[in-house]
Design an enzyme around this catalytic site. Structure first.
Site, PDB file in Angstrom:
ATOM      1  N   HIS A 154       0.801  -1.221   0.000  1.00  0.00           N
ATOM      2  CA  HIS A 154       0.000   0.000   0.000  1.00  0.00           C
ATOM      3  C   HIS A 154       0.840   1.280   0.000  1.00  0.00           C
ATOM      4  CE1 HIS A 154      -3.641   2.327   0.454  1.00  0.00           C
ATOM      5  NE2 HIS A 154      -3.126   2.960   1.489  1.00  0.00           N
ATOM      6  N   SER A 199     -11.620  -2.833   2.192  1.00  0.00           N
ATOM      7  CA  SER A 199     -11.787  -3.220   3.596  1.00  0.00           C
ATOM      8  C   SER A 199     -13.255  -3.132   4.011  1.00  0.00           C
ATOM      9  CB  SER A 199     -10.914  -2.351   4.495  1.00  0.00           C
ATOM     10  OG  SER A 199     -11.023  -2.750   5.842  1.00  0.00           O
ATOM     11  N   LYS A 205     -10.382  11.793  -3.005  1.00  0.00           N
ATOM     12  CA  LYS A 205     -11.021  11.332  -1.766  1.00  0.00           C
ATOM     13  C   LYS A 205     -10.478  12.081  -0.560  1.00  0.00           C
ATOM     14  CE  LYS A 205      -9.762   7.357   0.110  1.00  0.00           C
ATOM     15  NZ  LYS A 205      -9.589   5.900   0.300  1.00  0.00           N
ATOM     16  N   GLY A 234     -16.536   1.168   1.983  1.00  0.00           N
ATOM     17  CA  GLY A 234     -17.046   2.531   1.902  1.00  0.00           C
ATOM     18  C   GLY A 234     -16.567   3.291   0.683  1.00  0.00           C
ATOM     19  N   THR A 235     -15.275   3.180   0.384  1.00  0.00           N
ATOM     20  CA  THR A 235     -14.703   3.921  -0.744  1.00  0.00           C
ATOM     21  C   THR A 235     -15.268   3.451  -2.077  1.00  0.00           C
ATOM     22  OG1 THR A 235     -12.639   4.378   0.447  1.00  0.00           O
ATOM     23  CG2 THR A 235     -12.557   4.476  -1.954  1.00  0.00           C
TER      24      THR A 235
END
Length: 284
Positions: free
Chosen positions: A126, A215, A186, A218-219
């Site tokens: 990440h 995860s 975002k 939401g995104t």
């Protein structure tokens, strides 16, 4: 070189061993009645390069400690070197902190180096950079995900990155799929809530939202709604690591997303793409 299967994702480790032709190193792992972990090598590793295979989900703290225990024991039993394969590496959300806030990745890096780990292999890490202070090889599952989406979802689509950071992976995905990329902006409010700006241009046809990690969902759910408002016909999701915490899968399906696919770095109901051959090539 020998592969030692840790406590998570043993199926992928077995695939990697089969593809690479590397032998498995057998061990005995148990737990004492008081909760302490017991580990013993059941194979002779004297003079061997040991590859510890562990994915940091679920229970990353447990996996980190187990890896340290194995690495230390490997050297005590004559191992020449220790390499760690972490298909999914936890504690890599950010290098930015506010006063008083912990930076877990810094601690994890310190203890892995102290245990003598010489090389770390990850998949779509990440942080997108080497923070380990040892040799780091970051592989990608994006090309294989693109191939899957072309075969199973649609033969023509626009790739949508749900934020600026995801654009890094979306570009790799799009290069393989030979399609256009659009990136959203975002703003994260907290661990579960985000605000995403609307698209400034319309989209036509199918859209595949691409990110490294899904995860809570939401995104990607917000990104899907934005894509629909902008004119998308169907919306799909492709990610490397499908954590799918709590009710994430339900949220994703209820948001109007047609389907989601991930790799097998974390085993989940949507792990339809294997990166075992990618990891095997890195070990050869």
């Amino acid at each position: 070189m020998v592969i030692l299967v840790g406590g998570t994702n043993g199926l992928m480790a077995l695939k990697v061993a089969k593809i690479s032709g590397l032998p498995l190193c057998y061990s005995h792992v148990d737990r004492y009645p008081d909760g302490e972990k017991y580990f013993r090598f059941a194979s002779n590793i004297d003079g061997e390069d040991v590859v510890i295979f562990n994915s940091m989900h679920p229970n990353p703290d447990e996996i980190i400690f187990e890896t340290l225990l194995i690495a230390e024991t490997a050297y005590s039993n004559g191992a020449r070197s220790v390499t760690c394969v972490f298909p999914y590496f936890a504690y890599a959300r950010s290098l930015d902190t506010v006063k008083g806030e912990a930076l877990p990745i810094k601690t994890v890096v310190k203890v892995l180096k102290a245990a003598g780990v010489k090389k770390i292999i990850t998949v779509d890490f990440h942080l997108q950079e080497n923070v380990f202070g040892v040799e780091h090889v970051d592989l990608t599952g994006m090309e294989k995900l693109a191939e899957y989406c072309l075969e199973e979802f649609s033969d023509s689509f626009t790739v949508l990155a749900p934020d600026e950071k995801a654009a890094f992976w979306a570009e790799k995905f799009a290069a393989k799929a030979n399609c256009d990329v659009v990136a959203l902006r975002k703003i994260r409010i907290d661990a579960e809530n985000v605000i995403i700006d609307d698209l400034r241009t319309g989209v036509e046809g199918d859209v595949v939202i691409v990110d490294d990690i899904v995860s809570t969902g939401g995104t990607v759910c917000q990104a899907a709604r934005i894509a629909k408002r902008a004119g998308a016909r169907r919306v799909f999701v492709a990610c490397t690591h499908a954590i799918l915490a709590r009710d994430a899968m339900m949220r994703i399906l209820e948001s109007g997303i047609e389907d989601i696919v991930s790799t097998d770095t974390i085993l989940s109901p949507v792990s339809h793409v294997s990166v075992a051959d990618v990891i095997a090539s890195a070990l050869s």
